[in-house]
Write an enzyme that holds these catalytic residues in place. Structure first.
Site, PDB file in Angstrom:
ATOM      1  N   CYS A 159       0.818  -1.216   0.000  1.00  0.00           N
ATOM      2  CA  CYS A 159       0.000   0.000   0.000  1.00  0.00           C
ATOM      3  C   CYS A 159       0.852   1.266   0.000  1.00  0.00           C
ATOM      4  CB  CYS A 159      -0.977  -0.018   1.176  1.00  0.00           C
ATOM      5  SG  CYS A 159      -0.217   0.103   2.794  1.00  0.00           S
ATOM      6  N   CYS A 164      -1.426   3.726   1.189  1.00  0.00           N
ATOM      7  CA  CYS A 164      -1.011   4.271   2.487  1.00  0.00           C
ATOM      8  C   CYS A 164       0.347   4.937   2.323  1.00  0.00           C
ATOM      9  CB  CYS A 164      -0.945   3.160   3.530  1.00  0.00           C
ATOM     10  SG  CYS A 164       0.372   1.962   3.234  1.00  0.00           S
TER      11      CYS A 164
END
Ligand code: N1C
Length: 248
Positions: free
Chosen positions: A82, A163
């Site tokens: 991520c 992320c």
């Protein structure tokens, strides 16, 4: 123009389905590298190909929904880290190259992204074949076509599950490096999570002067979309291709 023309397979303004679509999907699925980061549950490529086909075959090519792709996504979902994601708009090739040299990933590095990369597909009600003559164009025919909805669904998932620092490669040779109507503009940027930092790179074509910058109005628009979502934003402009890729 005759009536048969408008009701026929030729009526759309976009590229027709890619020849050998099924064969290409099967082959790409079979050879998709099974690396640690691209782990996907033991995949059944026959089943994945069939789920892809049944998403759009025999259906009105202008009535695609996210639901249509649900089974395909359930079968073929793969994950990439991520915190290593690269987004792009109008810079597909450059972003791919950048991701490669930096050990980062684009949507094309996921199983589903790699299956569909560069392909075109649509069906026709009452037929079990792909329409190889024409498929709906986003602007001229309809927005809810199967190609567009596919990339929208995948892009949304890719962005919302990102992320850390997310990179986006934009074309600084354009008047508006950020385009609100692009998939990056309408789907990805508005779906980044609040904790994310977006790092934008405005790269201009060799031989062309930069036309947009981090302080231009298109990037200001991007900034405002992000600040509403509490996404941090970093921007670097005036980069040539070579500077960006790190070879001077
Ligand atoms: O509309 P865009 O670019 O802003 O979409 C790019 C954006 C990227 O960040 C990707 O994550 O959305 C994702 N994406 C793809 O990965 C992708 N591969 C191939 C979106 N579209 C993708 N395509 C095809 O390119 C698809 O047919 C779509 O319509 C174009 C979008 O290109 P763009 O306008 O340069």
């Amino acid at each position: 123009i005759h009536k048969w023309y408008h009701s026929g397979l030729n009526r759309w303004h976009g590229l027709g389905s890619t020849a050998d679509f099924q064969k290409i999907i099967q082959e790409r699925c079979d050879t998709y590298p099974q690396q640690i980061w691209s782990y996907s549950r033991s995949r059944n490529c026959q089943e994945i190909k069939q789920a892809f086909m049944s998403a759009f075959i025999s259906k009105d090519p202008c009535k695609a929904t996210k639901e249509d792709y649900r089974r395909l996504i359930d079968l073929a979902d793969s994950t990439v880290p991520c915190n290593k994601r690269v987004l792009w708009s109008k810079t597909k090739e450059l972003a791919g190259e950048y991701a490669k040299v930096r050990g980062l990933v684009t949507l094309e590095d996921t199983l589903l992204g790699s299956l569909a990369d560069g392909l075109s597909w649509c069906g026709e009600p009452g037929s079990s074949d792909l329409n190889t003559w024409s498929c709906p164009d986003w602007k001229k025919d309809c927005r809810t076509n199967y190609l567009t909805v596919f990339w929208e669904v995948l892009s949304e998932r890719f962005a919302e599950s990102a992320c850390g620092t997310v990179q986006v490669v934009l074309d600084g040779s354009l008047e508006n490096a950020f385009n609100e109507m692009s998939i990056f503009g309408r789907v990805e940027a508005p779906n980044l999570k609040p904790v994310v930092t977006l790092q934008a790179w405005l790269v201009h074509d060799p031989g062309k002067p930069p036309r947009d910058s981090c302080s231009g109005s298109s990037i200001m628009k991007l900034k405002s979309i992000l600040s509403e979502r509490n996404v941090r934003f970093i921007c670097r402009d005036n980069l040539s291709r070579d500077e960006f890729l790190g070879r001077f």
